[in-house]
Structure formats: C-alpha cells, structure tokens
Design a protein around this motif. Structure first.
Motif, PDB file in Angstrom:
ATOM      1  N   ILE B 331      12.011   6.859  -8.485  1.00  0.00           N
ATOM      2  CA  ILE B 331      11.250   8.042  -7.268  1.00  0.00           C
ATOM      3  C   ILE B 331       9.627   7.926  -7.681  1.00  0.00           C
ATOM      4  CG2 ILE B 331      10.647  10.341  -6.939  1.00  0.00           C
ATOM      5  CD1 ILE B 331      14.084  10.186  -6.745  1.00  0.00           C
ATOM      6  N   ILE B 332       9.289   8.272  -9.210  1.00  0.00           N
ATOM      7  CA  ILE B 332       8.788   7.895  -9.860  1.00  0.00           C
ATOM      8  C   ILE B 332       7.326   6.979  -9.881  1.00  0.00           C
ATOM      9  CG2 ILE B 332       6.621   8.259 -11.897  1.00  0.00           C
ATOM     10  CD1 ILE B 332       9.195  10.039 -13.229  1.00  0.00           C
ATOM     11  N   SER B 333       8.095   6.008  -9.905  1.00  0.00           N
ATOM     12  CA  SER B 333       7.535   4.524  -9.643  1.00  0.00           C
ATOM     13  C   SER B 333       7.295   4.438  -8.146  1.00  0.00           C
ATOM     14  CB  SER B 333       8.604   3.355 -10.175  1.00  0.00           C
ATOM     15  OG  SER B 333       9.109   3.202 -11.698  1.00  0.00           O
ATOM     16  N   LEU B 334       7.744   4.560  -7.286  1.00  0.00           N
ATOM     17  CA  LEU B 334       7.593   4.737  -5.923  1.00  0.00           C
ATOM     18  C   LEU B 334       6.566   4.945  -5.003  1.00  0.00           C
ATOM     19  CD1 LEU B 334      11.080   4.691  -3.820  1.00  0.00           C
ATOM     20  CD2 LEU B 334       9.401   3.172  -3.546  1.00  0.00           C
ATOM     21  N   ILE B 335       6.246   6.493  -5.433  1.00  0.00           N
ATOM     22  CA  ILE B 335       5.184   7.544  -5.678  1.00  0.00           C
ATOM     23  C   ILE B 335       4.398   6.625  -6.311  1.00  0.00           C
ATOM     24  CG2 ILE B 335       4.260   9.636  -5.604  1.00  0.00           C
ATOM     25  CD1 ILE B 335       7.123  11.168  -6.098  1.00  0.00           C
ATOM     26  N   THR B 336       4.621   6.095  -7.640  1.00  0.00           N
ATOM     27  CA  THR B 336       2.952   5.448  -7.961  1.00  0.00           C
ATOM     28  C   THR B 336       2.785   4.094  -6.994  1.00  0.00           C
ATOM     29  OG1 THR B 336       3.634   5.579 -10.296  1.00  0.00           O
ATOM     30  CG2 THR B 336       2.139   4.504 -10.134  1.00  0.00           C
ATOM     31  N   PHE B 337       3.575   3.525  -6.662  1.00  0.00           N
ATOM     32  CA  PHE B 337       3.216   1.926  -6.143  1.00  0.00           C
ATOM     33  C   PHE B 337       2.820   2.637  -4.422  1.00  0.00           C
ATOM     34  CE2 PHE B 337       5.808   0.836  -1.999  1.00  0.00           C
ATOM     35  CZ  PHE B 337       5.554  -0.185  -2.286  1.00  0.00           C
ATOM     36  N   TYR B 338       3.298   3.757  -4.035  1.00  0.00           N
ATOM     37  CA  TYR B 338       2.385   4.019  -2.759  1.00  0.00           C
ATOM     38  C   TYR B 338       0.710   3.793  -2.781  1.00  0.00           C
ATOM     39  CZ  TYR B 338       2.222   5.741   2.055  1.00  0.00           C
ATOM     40  OH  TYR B 338       1.526   5.809   3.324  1.00  0.00           O
ATOM     41  N   ILE B 339       0.639   5.257  -4.125  1.00  0.00           N
ATOM     42  CA  ILE B 339      -0.907   5.589  -4.079  1.00  0.00           C
ATOM     43  C   ILE B 339      -1.608   3.907  -4.560  1.00  0.00           C
ATOM     44  CG2 ILE B 339      -2.229   6.753  -5.648  1.00  0.00           C
ATOM     45  CD1 ILE B 339       0.235   8.730  -5.645  1.00  0.00           C
ATOM     46  N   LEU B 340      -1.293   3.004  -5.325  1.00  0.00           N
ATOM     47  CA  LEU B 340      -1.758   1.583  -5.931  1.00  0.00           C
ATOM     48  C   LEU B 340      -1.955   0.999  -5.201  1.00  0.00           C
ATOM     49  CD1 LEU B 340      -0.610   1.209  -9.112  1.00  0.00           C
ATOM     50  CD2 LEU B 340      -3.246   1.635  -8.559  1.00  0.00           C
ATOM     51  N   ALA B 341      -0.868   0.996  -3.290  1.00  0.00           N
ATOM     52  CA  ALA B 341      -0.716   0.284  -2.683  1.00  0.00           C
ATOM     53  C   ALA B 341      -2.035   0.183  -1.836  1.00  0.00           C
ATOM     54  CB  ALA B 341       1.007  -0.307  -2.461  1.00  0.00           C
ATOM     55  N   GLN B 342      -2.067   1.510  -1.469  1.00  0.00           N
ATOM     56  CA  GLN B 342      -2.707   2.143  -0.445  1.00  0.00           C
ATOM     57  C   GLN B 342      -4.525   1.508  -1.215  1.00  0.00           C
ATOM     58  OE1 GLN B 342      -2.419   3.425   2.549  1.00  0.00           O
ATOM     59  NE2 GLN B 342      -0.270   3.017   1.906  1.00  0.00           N
ATOM     60  N   VAL B 343      -4.302   1.806  -2.257  1.00  0.00           N
ATOM     61  CA  VAL B 343      -5.928   1.671  -3.115  1.00  0.00           C
ATOM     62  C   VAL B 343      -6.351   0.373  -2.729  1.00  0.00           C
ATOM     63  CG1 VAL B 343      -6.963   1.374  -5.043  1.00  0.00           C
ATOM     64  CG2 VAL B 343      -5.421   3.458  -4.896  1.00  0.00           C
ATOM     65  N   ILE B 344      -5.002  -0.617  -3.268  1.00  0.00           N
ATOM     66  CA  ILE B 344      -5.786  -1.913  -2.692  1.00  0.00           C
ATOM     67  C   ILE B 344      -5.432  -2.696  -1.387  1.00  0.00           C
ATOM     68  CG2 ILE B 344      -4.478  -4.250  -3.483  1.00  0.00           C
ATOM     69  CD1 ILE B 344      -2.328  -3.449  -5.916  1.00  0.00           C
ATOM     70  N   GLU B 345      -4.889  -2.523  -1.111  1.00  0.00           N
ATOM     71  CA  GLU B 345      -4.848  -2.620   1.203  1.00  0.00           C
ATOM     72  C   GLU B 345      -5.891  -2.102   1.382  1.00  0.00           C
ATOM     73  OE1 GLU B 345      -1.061  -2.168   3.476  1.00  0.00           O
ATOM     74  OE2 GLU B 345      -0.347  -2.399   1.812  1.00  0.00           O
ATOM     75  N   ASN B 346      -6.651  -0.868   1.102  1.00  0.00           N
ATOM     76  CA  ASN B 346      -7.728  -0.725   1.966  1.00  0.00           C
ATOM     77  C   ASN B 346      -8.865  -1.605   0.814  1.00  0.00           C
ATOM     78  OD1 ASN B 346      -7.063   2.079   2.486  1.00  0.00           O
ATOM     79  ND2 ASN B 346      -7.776   3.252   0.941  1.00  0.00           N
ATOM     80  N   LYS B 347      -9.168  -1.656  -0.381  1.00  0.00           N
ATOM     81  CA  LYS B 347      -9.651  -3.101  -1.076  1.00  0.00           C
ATOM     82  C   LYS B 347      -9.723  -4.484  -0.445  1.00  0.00           C
ATOM     83  CE  LYS B 347     -10.839  -0.643  -5.392  1.00  0.00           C
ATOM     84  NZ  LYS B 347     -12.497  -0.399  -4.966  1.00  0.00           N
ATOM     85  N   LEU B 348      -8.498  -4.060   0.334  1.00  0.00           N
ATOM     86  CA  LEU B 348      -8.355  -6.319   1.327  1.00  0.00           C
ATOM     87  C   LEU B 348      -9.403  -5.776   2.696  1.00  0.00           C
ATOM     88  CD1 LEU B 348      -4.727  -6.778   0.327  1.00  0.00           C
ATOM     89  CD2 LEU B 348      -6.989  -8.556  -0.575  1.00  0.00           C
ATOM     90  N   VAL B 349      -8.881  -4.650   2.802  1.00  0.00           N
ATOM     91  CA  VAL B 349      -9.535  -4.128   4.395  1.00  0.00           C
ATOM     92  C   VAL B 349     -11.657  -4.054   4.192  1.00  0.00           C
ATOM     93  CG1 VAL B 349      -9.561  -2.315   6.227  1.00  0.00           C
ATOM     94  CG2 VAL B 349      -7.463  -2.599   4.910  1.00  0.00           C
ATOM     95  N   ALA B 350     -11.181  -3.493   3.323  1.00  0.00           N
ATOM     96  CA  ALA B 350     -13.636  -3.988   2.550  1.00  0.00           C
ATOM     97  C   ALA B 350     -13.424  -5.129   2.627  1.00  0.00           C
ATOM     98  CB  ALA B 350     -13.651  -2.893   1.331  1.00  0.00           C
ATOM     99  N   SER B 351     -12.762  -6.423   1.934  1.00  0.00           N
ATOM    100  CA  SER B 351     -13.209  -7.403   2.581  1.00  0.00           C
ATOM    101  C   SER B 351     -12.443  -8.073   3.868  1.00  0.00           C
ATOM    102  CB  SER B 351     -12.016  -8.421   1.452  1.00  0.00           C
ATOM    103  OG  SER B 351     -12.374  -7.301   0.086  1.00  0.00           O
ATOM    104  N   GLY B 352     -12.040  -7.804   4.501  1.00  0.00           N
ATOM    105  CA  GLY B 352     -11.900  -7.964   5.907  1.00  0.00           C
ATOM    106  C   GLY B 352     -10.065  -8.311   6.066  1.00  0.00           C
ATOM    107  N   ILE B 353      -9.598  -8.074   5.160  1.00  0.00           N
ATOM    108  CA  ILE B 353      -8.443  -8.520   5.296  1.00  0.00           C
ATOM    109  C   ILE B 353      -7.244  -7.210   5.462  1.00  0.00           C
ATOM    110  CG2 ILE B 353      -6.393  -9.640   4.145  1.00  0.00           C
ATOM    111  CD1 ILE B 353      -8.858 -11.092   2.438  1.00  0.00           C
ATOM    112  N   ILE B 354      -6.592  -7.779   7.073  1.00  0.00           N
ATOM    113  CA  ILE B 354      -5.741  -6.446   6.984  1.00  0.00           C
ATOM    114  C   ILE B 354      -3.896  -6.777   7.119  1.00  0.00           C
ATOM    115  CG2 ILE B 354      -5.389  -4.824   8.670  1.00  0.00           C
ATOM    116  CD1 ILE B 354      -8.567  -4.435   9.832  1.00  0.00           C
ATOM    117  N   LEU B 355      -3.648  -6.322   5.664  1.00  0.00           N
ATOM    118  CA  LEU B 355      -2.218  -6.316   6.024  1.00  0.00           C
ATOM    119  C   LEU B 355      -1.206  -5.245   7.078  1.00  0.00           C
ATOM    120  CD1 LEU B 355      -2.270  -7.194   2.845  1.00  0.00           C
ATOM    121  CD2 LEU B 355      -2.568  -8.870   4.296  1.00  0.00           C
ATOM    122  N   GLU B 356      -0.089  -6.092   7.176  1.00  0.00           N
ATOM    123  CA  GLU B 356       0.644  -5.062   7.941  1.00  0.00           C
ATOM    124  C   GLU B 356       0.939  -3.619   7.343  1.00  0.00           C
ATOM    125  OE1 GLU B 356       4.338  -6.589   7.521  1.00  0.00           O
ATOM    126  OE2 GLU B 356       4.198  -8.449   8.019  1.00  0.00           O
TER     127      GLU B 356
END
Lengths: 212, 390
Positions: B331-356
């Motif tokens: 559960i702790i890993s899932l929460i950490t993962f979710y936060i990190l995934a958001q950060v990484i996906e936001n970085k990718l979006v800033a580069s113009g790449i939008i993932l599902e």
C-alpha cells in the motif's frame, strides 16, 4: 484410552551394554488406564522412555505400539490428535516459555478439558499455592513454582494418559502432596492412566512399579 | 501466538528489508507502468497496420541542386507496385495551395500555423468511410492529426504556462482550415477524428483534397514525394530491405515515435532491472529474517507441537504476519508510486508527450505476482522448518 506395548526395545546408547530390565530388551504391556511408576537411578533411560512413547525420539531398536499401531507408522495428523486429546505430559525441563506469563503459558494448550475454564484453572493454581502468580512472567518464578505451573498446564487439557518425568523433583513434601492429590483427582475425572518416572518411587498414588 | 514468536526479535534486519521492499516495489510499479504506457503510446489509434509504410526518397545535397528529384514518377510507382512482396502501393496526394490551421477556441490562445494536407486511398486507413468522407454539402472537414503536431502544440502551450491538451481534449477544440492566398482566405471548420504517427501532414478526405486542389491550386506539377506501400503478410522484412537497397526510407515521423519509444524503453528497462534486483535482495532479506525467527523460536515451536498444535496452525501465524506486513508495504509503495508517476507524467506532458491517464493494470498485475511469489516462499520455508521440529 491409550494402550502401550513394547517389544524388545533398547535405546541405541545401550546397544553395546547387555542391559536387562522390566522395560528394555523384553516385552512390556501397559494397560489402558493403568497407573504406573517407572523407577530407576539417573542415566538408566527414564526420560528416553517417555520421549520414545511421545514419538519425539526414535533412536532405539525394537518396536513400540501405541493403540496397536507401531510408532513410526503414526502419521502427523494422528500425533497431533494424540498430543492434543489423548496424551498429556509433564517434562523434566518443564517446557514453559520464560518470557510469557503463567496465564499465557497455560493458555498455550490447544483446548481445555471438558468443563474447564479460566476460573477453574485459577482455582487449581490456588490449590497448589501459586494463584497470585497468574500474571507473573514465568522467568520470575522459582523452579518449584514453575514445576507446579507445568503440572497445572498438563492437567487442564483433555487426556487419557499422563506422562510425567520426575514431576515433583523440586517440590517440598507439602506441595508434592497437594500436586499428587490434584493429579489423582484429574486422573479420576478423565478416567485416564499415568506413567510417572521417579528416582525413589511415589507414595500414596497406588501406582504399579516398573523397574527400569 | 504472535507475542510468543515475535517478541524479543531484533528488528533491524527486518526494517532494512521493509525499506528495500518499498523501494523495489515502487520502482517495479513505475517501470511496468511507464514501459506499458510508452509501448502503447500512439498505437491505440494508429491508422496504418504493421505491414504498411509511408515511403520517401532519401534526400541528399543533390536534391537541393535539382539532381535526383524527391518525386516519384509513374514508372517508379508501377515498379514498386509490381514487386512480388508488395500488396499495394499508391502515391500520397498533397495540397497544391496555401493552407493554415487556426485554433479558435476559448480554452487556448489563438494559434495559426502553416500546414500541409495529405490524403491516401481509404483502403490504407483504419477509419470507417462514413466518418472520413466529405462532399461539397458538408460544412465540417474531418481531419486526422499527426501526433508530432500535438507535441508541438503542447510545447507551445507549456511555454505559455497553459495546461497541455490530451488527445481526447483536442478533438473537442474548435479548429478551422484557412485556404487560399493571404487576404482571400476561405474558412473551413474542421474536426479531428483521429491521430497518426505515420504522416507528417494533416490527413483530409481524398474528396476534399481533390476538390480544394481543383479550386485553389497554385502549382501545376503534381507533388508525389511520398508513397504508401503495403507489404504482403510476412514479407515486411523484404520491403525494408528493398527500401534500403534503393535509396528509399520510411517516413521520419514513423521513425521519430519509434526512436522516442525505444529510447524510453531502454531507460525503463534499466529501471526494471534495478527494481528486480532491489526486490530480490529485499525479499531474500525478509525470508532470511523469517528463517532467523524460526531458528530463534526452535524451543517455542517444539513446545507448541508437543502440546498438540498442528504445523499448519503455527505456520499460519508466520504467514499472516508476513502477508499483512507485505500488504502494508504494498500500500505504501502504491501511494509512493502514484505520486511519482504523476510527477513523471507531468514532466513528459511538459515535453509534449501525453500518455494514457490512470494506473496501468500491468503494474497491479506485477504487484500481485510479487505478492503471490512472496507468500508462496514464506509458506514453503515456514512449513519445512516447522515440520522439522515435529
């Protein structure tokens, strides 16, 4: 009930010695519900004998039958049932957990005998003079007190055979008498047999003697 | 019974193992999520199948000097069409007029850009014909947008500190095609019906492009610089070989996305390896901790067995303890993962790449597999070691 049959049993350590007794290297029948004391000096194999009967050791020659079944043929499930409902034991080293309280140690038995509950068990502790130790850690007790806890723990569960390895070795005469009386009461309640090992013999329990 | 076995245990090794498990699980979840999403990036709505390529001539310095023209002749097209491993081939139709795309929607600032329109035979496109057709009575032109265009648009929005657009959102944005010379442009409302990695230009229905070429043309010469070539099933390798040997190449847009994905995948594979290593080490530490407890509890286990407890009952104490601990770590890993995934996906979006959006089902599946493996290892180890005391 538990019936025991020994056929030319000899511990491996005595293999090179020509040992003869009423137990070793002979045939012995222990009746269901019979009450026995096994007498011998130290080093003659009293503890080994009880361990063989409990299936905890198998370093012997010959055959031991428990309810007509050879001990090596008794499977795990059958041993669990035997130890849980049929055979109760008081070990010489008591087998208590030092970091648990008296109550917790007694609570380790898988099930209490019919009609037994915490109040009755506390009453048994009162009879043997250690009712006030209910919440004490076992490590704070004297060996004599620990011995009485081990006796009560073995008596509060259901059994048809009680195996006792020098159970009164550290008790004074008064406490020995109280414990003997309690054991006899429980044997009657459960209509069970007993095998008790002793150096000098136990008086007043009406036991048949087997010399080891 | 838990007090009986777990009291007085040195928990340092366990704490280190738990930190390792959280780290390993988080990395694994992230790696699986990004790997899966990057793999699927742009594939869900791709119009061309795996056997079809957009082909063009390799451009050298000579082309700029008029030597070795980039256009395909009818003979060259016929030669390709006649190859035994080619199922079909046709020229991609291009616009012969000036065209701009204009975004005219309150949700983003006004945006104009010169673009190219292209069209291909409908047989190559995986779009229902009723969705991608046009006649002069239609007011709205259906178009298919290249993903590169969306990446460019999002880079522009990011620079303007505005939220980026997902593929879903941009389909609802009001958009016009402005056709004609400056000062005399006609406005044609357009709607995006899909996306593609295979074309660098916006795709319009063939009927529209033919009609517009007829009405607005300023070039006489037909520009046939790109072909769409479909290989026969199982012969794609031969087509690639032919392109290589004849100075042809597949469209850079197809390669761009593939390079992007393969670069991402290589990075993610590194994270996967690190995650597996961390997880293996931490799970081994946890199993060693179990073995240590079982060794320290030899006496207690013997007492329990002698009193008449079953091996299963004692084993279940360890199994439930370790399962609950692992579940909490998950559960702790899932929460950490979710936060990190958001950060990484936001970085990718800033580069113009939008993932599902959302958590990948494969990440959860990977977590379940690790959990089941771990529980299985605890079950086996505990059973064997407890039974040894019977």
């Amino acid at each position: 009930m538990v019936e025991i049959e020994l056929n030319r049993v000899c511990p491996n350590v005595f293999e090179d010695i020509d040992i003869q007794s009423e137990v070793w290297n002979t045939s012995l029948h222990i009746d269901q519900g019979g009450r026995y004391q096994v007498m011998a000096q130290s080093g003659k194999g009293k503890t080994s004998f009880l361990y063989f009967l409990l299936g905890l050791r198998s370093d012997y020659k010959g055959e031991i039958y428990l309810n007509q079944k050879k001990i090596p043929e008794i499977n795990e499930q059958e041993w669990v049932l035997l130890r849980k409902r049929k055979i109760s034991s008081i070990f010489q080293d008591l087998q208590l957990i030092n970091h648990l309280s008296v109550a917790e140690n007694i609570g380790l038995v898988p099930e209490y005998a019919d009609g037994y509950n915490e109040a009755l068990i506390r009453d048994m502790l009162r009879v043997v003079g250690i009712a006030d130790k209910w919440n004490e850690k076992v490590k704070t007790l004297s060996f004599g007190q620990k011995q009485r806890v081990a006796i009560i723990r073995s008596l509060c569960k259901p059994f048809k055979l009680l195996l006792c390895d020098e159970p009164f070795s550290h008790l004074d005469e008064a406490n020995t008498k109280l414990c003997r009386a309690l054991i006899l009461k429980r044997l009657d309640e459960e209509r069970a047999g007993i095998i008790i090992t002793s150096l000098d013999g136990e008086e007043g329990m009406g036991l048949k003697t087997i010399n080891l | 019974m838990k007090r009986l076995f777990f009291k007085n245990q040195n928990t340092w090794q366990f704490i280190i193992a738990l930190i390792g498990v959280v780290l390993g699980l988080t990395l694994m979840l992230l790696a699986v999520q990004l790997f899966n999403k990057s793999k699927n990036y742009g594939e869900a709505s791709e119009l061309l199948d795996d056997n079809t390529l957009v082909v063009q001539k390799k451009i050298g310095r000579g082309a700029h000097l008029g030597i070795g023209k980039p256009n395909f002749t009818s003979l060259q097209i016929k030669q390709i069409k006649d190859l035994e491993f080619v199922a079909s081939c046709s020229a991609i139709l291009s616009n012969k007029f000036e065209v701009l795309v204009q975004i005219d929607d309150p949700i983003i600032p006004s945006f104009n850009s010169n673009i190219y329109l292209q069209s291909v035979e409908r047989e190559y496109l995986d779009i229902p014909s009723e969705k991608f057709s046009w006649d002069t009575s239609e007011k709205v032109v259906p178009i298919v947008m290249p993903r590169n265009f969306l990446i460019m648009l999002n880079t522009f929005l990011s620079a303007s500190q505005l939220p980026r657009l997902s593929e879903d959102l941009i389909t609802s944005v009001k958009m016009n095609l402005l056709i004609g010379k400056k000062g005399q442009r006609d406005v044609y409302p357009a709607t995006i019906i899909g996306f593609t990695n295979s074309f660098s230009s916006i795709l319009a229905p063939k009927e529209f492009l033919n009609w517009a070429n007829g009405k607005y043309t300023i070039e006489k010469e037909d520009m046939r610089s790109q072909l769409v070539v479909k290989a026969k099933k199982g012969f794609f390798g031969l087509l690639e070989k032919y392109l290589e040997e004849n100075g042809l190449e597949s469209s850079s847009e197809q390669l761009f996305i593939e390079r992007l994905k393969s670069g991402l995948s290589a990075g993610i594979m590194g994270v996967v390896s690190l995650a597996i290593l961390t997880l293996l080490l931490s799970l081994m530490l946890m199993i060693q901790y179990l073995q240590l407890i079982l060794s320290n509890c030899t006496y207690e286990i013997s007492v329990m067995l002698r009193l008449g407890h079953t091996v299963d009952k004692i084993r279940n104490v360890f199994l439930s303890y370790f399962s609950i601990v692992f579940l909490l770590m998950s559960i702790i890993s899932l929460i950490t993962f979710y936060i990190l995934a958001q950060v990484i996906e936001n970085k990718l979006v800033a580069s113009g790449i939008i993932l599902e959006p959302g958590v990948s089902a494969y990440s959860i599946l990977a977590l379940c597999i690790v959990f089941i493996t771990f529980v299985g290892a605890i079950f086996y180890n505990a059973t064997v070691r407890i039974r040894a005391h019977f």
